[in-house]
Write an enzyme that holds these catalytic residues in place. Structure first.
Site, PDB file in Angstrom:
ATOM      1  N   GLU A 175       0.815  -1.213   0.000  1.00  0.00           N
ATOM      2  CA  GLU A 175       0.000   0.000   0.000  1.00  0.00           C
ATOM      3  C   GLU A 175       0.852   1.268   0.000  1.00  0.00           C
ATOM      4  O   GLU A 175       0.818   2.054   0.954  1.00  0.00           O
ATOM      5  CB  GLU A 175      -0.914   0.032   1.226  1.00  0.00           C
ATOM      6  CG  GLU A 175      -1.912  -1.090   1.307  1.00  0.00           C
ATOM      7  CD  GLU A 175      -2.712  -1.037   2.615  1.00  0.00           C
ATOM      8  OE1 GLU A 175      -2.361  -0.229   3.496  1.00  0.00           O
ATOM      9  OE2 GLU A 175      -3.673  -1.792   2.739  1.00  0.00           O
ATOM     10  N   PRO A 176       1.622   1.536  -1.025  1.00  0.00           N
ATOM     11  CA  PRO A 176       2.397   2.781  -1.048  1.00  0.00           C
ATOM     12  C   PRO A 176       1.495   3.996  -1.253  1.00  0.00           C
ATOM     13  O   PRO A 176       0.498   3.935  -1.971  1.00  0.00           O
ATOM     14  CB  PRO A 176       3.328   2.586  -2.248  1.00  0.00           C
ATOM     15  CG  PRO A 176       2.569   1.656  -3.153  1.00  0.00           C
ATOM     16  CD  PRO A 176       1.833   0.732  -2.229  1.00  0.00           C
ATOM     17  N   GLY A 177       1.847   5.070  -0.612  1.00  0.00           N
ATOM     18  CA  GLY A 177       1.108   6.320  -0.793  1.00  0.00           C
ATOM     19  C   GLY A 177       2.063   7.440  -1.113  1.00  0.00           C
ATOM     20  O   GLY A 177       2.204   7.865  -2.264  1.00  0.00           O
ATOM     21  N   ARG A 178       2.797   7.897  -0.090  1.00  0.00           N
ATOM     22  CA  ARG A 178       3.742   9.004  -0.271  1.00  0.00           C
ATOM     23  C   ARG A 178       4.747   8.742  -1.396  1.00  0.00           C
ATOM     24  O   ARG A 178       5.037   9.620  -2.214  1.00  0.00           O
ATOM     25  CB  ARG A 178       4.490   9.228   1.045  1.00  0.00           C
ATOM     26  CG  ARG A 178       5.416  10.420   1.046  1.00  0.00           C
ATOM     27  CD  ARG A 178       6.371  10.344   2.247  1.00  0.00           C
ATOM     28  NE  ARG A 178       5.675   9.999   3.465  1.00  0.00           N
ATOM     29  CZ  ARG A 178       5.215  10.890   4.347  1.00  0.00           C
ATOM     30  NH1 ARG A 178       5.378  12.169   4.119  1.00  0.00           N
ATOM     31  NH2 ARG A 178       4.610  10.491   5.450  1.00  0.00           N
ATOM     32  N   ARG A 237       2.097  20.299   6.972  1.00  0.00           N
ATOM     33  CA  ARG A 237       3.090  19.363   7.483  1.00  0.00           C
ATOM     34  C   ARG A 237       4.224  20.041   8.271  1.00  0.00           C
ATOM     35  O   ARG A 237       4.667  19.503   9.294  1.00  0.00           O
ATOM     36  CB  ARG A 237       3.659  18.512   6.342  1.00  0.00           C
ATOM     37  CG  ARG A 237       2.623  17.593   5.709  1.00  0.00           C
ATOM     38  CD  ARG A 237       3.264  16.610   4.720  1.00  0.00           C
ATOM     39  NE  ARG A 237       4.106  15.654   5.396  1.00  0.00           N
ATOM     40  CZ  ARG A 237       5.436  15.660   5.334  1.00  0.00           C
ATOM     41  NH1 ARG A 237       6.071  16.581   4.636  1.00  0.00           N
ATOM     42  NH2 ARG A 237       6.123  14.747   5.984  1.00  0.00           N
ATOM     43  N   TYR A 239       4.366  18.363  11.713  1.00  0.00           N
ATOM     44  CA  TYR A 239       5.414  17.346  11.850  1.00  0.00           C
ATOM     45  C   TYR A 239       6.827  17.927  11.877  1.00  0.00           C
ATOM     46  O   TYR A 239       7.791  17.178  11.900  1.00  0.00           O
ATOM     47  CB  TYR A 239       5.359  16.350  10.684  1.00  0.00           C
ATOM     48  CG  TYR A 239       4.071  15.597  10.522  1.00  0.00           C
ATOM     49  CD1 TYR A 239       3.412  15.040  11.602  1.00  0.00           C
ATOM     50  CD2 TYR A 239       3.514  15.423   9.257  1.00  0.00           C
ATOM     51  CE1 TYR A 239       2.240  14.336  11.431  1.00  0.00           C
ATOM     52  CE2 TYR A 239       2.333  14.713   9.079  1.00  0.00           C
ATOM     53  CZ  TYR A 239       1.701  14.172  10.171  1.00  0.00           C
ATOM     54  OH  TYR A 239       0.534  13.463  10.006  1.00  0.00           O
ATOM     55  N   CYS A 294      -2.530  34.006  10.116  1.00  0.00           N
ATOM     56  CA  CYS A 294      -2.369  34.692  11.388  1.00  0.00           C
ATOM     57  C   CYS A 294      -1.934  33.676  12.447  1.00  0.00           C
ATOM     58  O   CYS A 294      -2.703  33.281  13.325  1.00  0.00           O
ATOM     59  CB  CYS A 294      -3.679  35.373  11.785  1.00  0.00           C
ATOM     60  SG  CYS A 294      -3.513  36.477  13.186  1.00  0.00           S
ATOM     61  N   GLU A 295      -0.706  33.223  12.319  1.00  0.00           N
ATOM     62  CA  GLU A 295      -0.163  32.168  13.167  1.00  0.00           C
ATOM     63  C   GLU A 295       1.352  32.277  13.123  1.00  0.00           C
ATOM     64  O   GLU A 295       1.965  32.170  12.059  1.00  0.00           O
ATOM     65  CB  GLU A 295      -0.598  30.796  12.660  1.00  0.00           C
ATOM     66  CG  GLU A 295      -0.313  29.653  13.584  1.00  0.00           C
ATOM     67  CD  GLU A 295      -1.305  29.578  14.733  1.00  0.00           C
ATOM     68  OE1 GLU A 295      -0.875  29.208  15.837  1.00  0.00           O
ATOM     69  OE2 GLU A 295      -2.494  29.884  14.517  1.00  0.00           O
ATOM     70  N   TYR A 318      -0.052  14.394   1.363  1.00  0.00           N
ATOM     71  CA  TYR A 318      -0.509  15.020   2.598  1.00  0.00           C
ATOM     72  C   TYR A 318      -0.431  16.544   2.564  1.00  0.00           C
ATOM     73  O   TYR A 318      -0.227  17.187   3.585  1.00  0.00           O
ATOM     74  CB  TYR A 318       0.259  14.457   3.799  1.00  0.00           C
ATOM     75  CG  TYR A 318       0.223  12.962   3.829  1.00  0.00           C
ATOM     76  CD1 TYR A 318      -0.958  12.297   4.153  1.00  0.00           C
ATOM     77  CD2 TYR A 318       1.328  12.207   3.474  1.00  0.00           C
ATOM     78  CE1 TYR A 318      -1.022  10.909   4.142  1.00  0.00           C
ATOM     79  CE2 TYR A 318       1.271  10.817   3.460  1.00  0.00           C
ATOM     80  CZ  TYR A 318       0.095  10.180   3.788  1.00  0.00           C
ATOM     81  OH  TYR A 318       0.037   8.813   3.771  1.00  0.00           O
TER      82      TYR A 318
END
Length: 466
Positions: A314-317, A354, A358, A385-386, A414
């Protein structure tokens, strides 16, 4: 139009083809999409399309997905499993990385299945024309409605916990419900805490001490057709040993299931292969990863004298991460002497959460100044505004001015899938580029889209008009 391959850029220090043979480039080992070039205007070109022109045509921020890179990754996974595994195999795209109609359709057209984790992702895959027999539904808290939807669609449900198993056993269906069991192997790997899922302290899957009671429960409910076992040890992994170990663990589970009369036809070893976000990242190639996984399962089966199960990955990235970049228009600058310079872009944490989530690292270039020398170290700040909305804390850039086009690499996984409307920003558009043609695959949201689901009670509407 003349263009130059991005093999090595002396000014930027970017090396796009490290440890990769030109005959078979592994997309996950590249910072840029495989078609990235510098054209005669000194502009970045992807899929035969000038990135500066794309921004002029479609606006920014803009996700730019290279079809050739995505298809190459799909084919390399598919062909590697066919080459290295002596039994039947299936590669399924972990679509949580980026689920939309176009991406699902491309993966399916290359013979891949689709892994989904919600009713929305399932609906998208089905609408894209994906074969239900190649769709697998994951999730640690599937609703009853989601389970019923999966049963009606005749897809495979990856059962994650006791509540789900007991619910499935009680639901009506035209025939046995096709399920897999997600198990926690207790294998740790060196990756971010939030994306480790194979260690024992995880919200996902049945723990090893539950195996026998789970197998017994399934064996006593003939409406549950347990066709396989699943495990996933994490994401953005560069190590091969944990995946090699996983094969042996899963074959042991298969033997234990047989003691309860369960015929396990499929072993799903998950995904997790990482990609190259920065020059220091050194992930294995798709072929190297697939070879280790395939040989580990085949060897474990041979040593125990059992038939080879269908092997699923199940590869995604690693399928889509490197196939996409995000283009921004640069804005204001703020220099704090002896501390740092902030350079802003017209997006940020709403289109790429991300870094703030992360602490993920990215590399960047200025698409309209590809050969300009890197003379500045700046922080790339988003417009939200962060205070933590910093895409890249230390980016090496040429001298820039407002209106330049900044490109952040490796944003296929992602980014759009985790995008939000924080500060009520509209989510960006996405274009698919191939052989000089660009097609919109996700339209840019409008201001009207932002309030489409808002409801204003009549009494509030009246009070504002007084």
């Amino acid at each position: 139009m003349v263009s130059t391959p991005l093999a090595v850029s002396e000014n930027s220090g970017l090396q796009y083809l490290p440890n990769v043979t030109p005959e078979a480039p592994s997309p996950n080992q590249h910072l840029m999409p495989l078609t990235a070039r510098v054209n005669e205007h000194d502009h970045l070109e992807i899929g035969g399309c000038d990135v500066v022109t794309l921004v002029q045509q479609f606006g920014s921020p803009l996700y730019i997905l290279d079809e050739e890179t995505l298809r190459t990754a799909c084919r390399q996974y598919r062909d590697a499993f066919r080459q290295h595994y002596p039994g039947e195999s299936l590669v399924i795209y972990a679509s949580k990385a980026w689920n939309c109609l176009a991406v699902c359709a491309i993966a399916a057209s290359e013979g891949l299945g689709i892994d989904v984790v919600s009713a929305g992702e399932l609906h998208t895959a089905l609408t894209a024309g994906v074969d239900p027999s190649k769709i697998y539904v994951h999730g640690n808290n599937k609703s009853v409605d989601e389970l019923k939807m999966a049963i009606a669609a005749n897809v495979t449900i990856v059962a994650d916990n006791w509540l789900e198993l007991e619910t499935l056993a009680q639901l009506e269906s035209d025939g046995p419900i096709r399920i897999m069991l997600r198990l926690t192997p207790g294998i740790e790997c060196h990756t971010h805490e939030y994306i480790r899922t194979g260690h024992l302290d995880s919200k996902f899957g049945f723990d090893p001490d539950q195996l026998e009671s789970v197998f017994e429960f399934v064996s006593q409910h003939p409406n549950l057709n347990c066709i396989g076992l699943h495990a996933h040890i994490g994401s953005q992994i560069f190590e091969l040993q944990p995946h090699q170990d996983l094969g042996g663990v899963m074959v042991q589970w298969l033997l234990k299931a047989a003691e309860y009369g369960l015929t396990i036809e499929e072993l799903d070893i998950g995904g997790g292969l990482g990609i190259r976000y920065t020059e220091s990242d050194d992930p294995p190639s798709i072929d190297q990863w697939a070879k280790v996984v395939c040989q580990a399962v085949a060897k474990a089966c041979q040593e125990r004298g059992i038939a080879l199960p269908k092997l699923i990955a199940e590869p995604g990235r690693s399928l889509i991460g490197s196939a996409c970049v995000t283009a921004y228009t640069m804005g204001s600058q703020k220099t704090i002497p002896s501390i740092r310079t902030y350079v802003t872009v017209d997006g940020g944490m709403s289109d790429n959460p991300r870094p703030i989530t992360y602490q993920s690292l990215y590399r960047t270039v200025v698409a309209n100044k590809m050969s300009a020398p890197m003379t500045e170290t700046v922080a790339i700040a988003g417009k939200h505004c962060e205070s933590g909305d910093i895409l890249i804390k230390q980016a090496q850039l040429p001298s820039t001015t407002p209106g330049d086009i900044l490109v952040v690499m490796g944003t296929g996984a992602y980014n759009y899938s985790m995008a939000s409307n924080y500060n009520r920003l509209t989510r960006p558009a996405a274009v698919l580029v191939s052989q000089g043609e660009a097609n919109v695959i996700l339209q840019r949201e409008t201001l009207a889209d932002l309030i489409r689901h808002d409801c204003l009670p009549e009494r509030l509407s009246q009070s504002t008009s007084e």
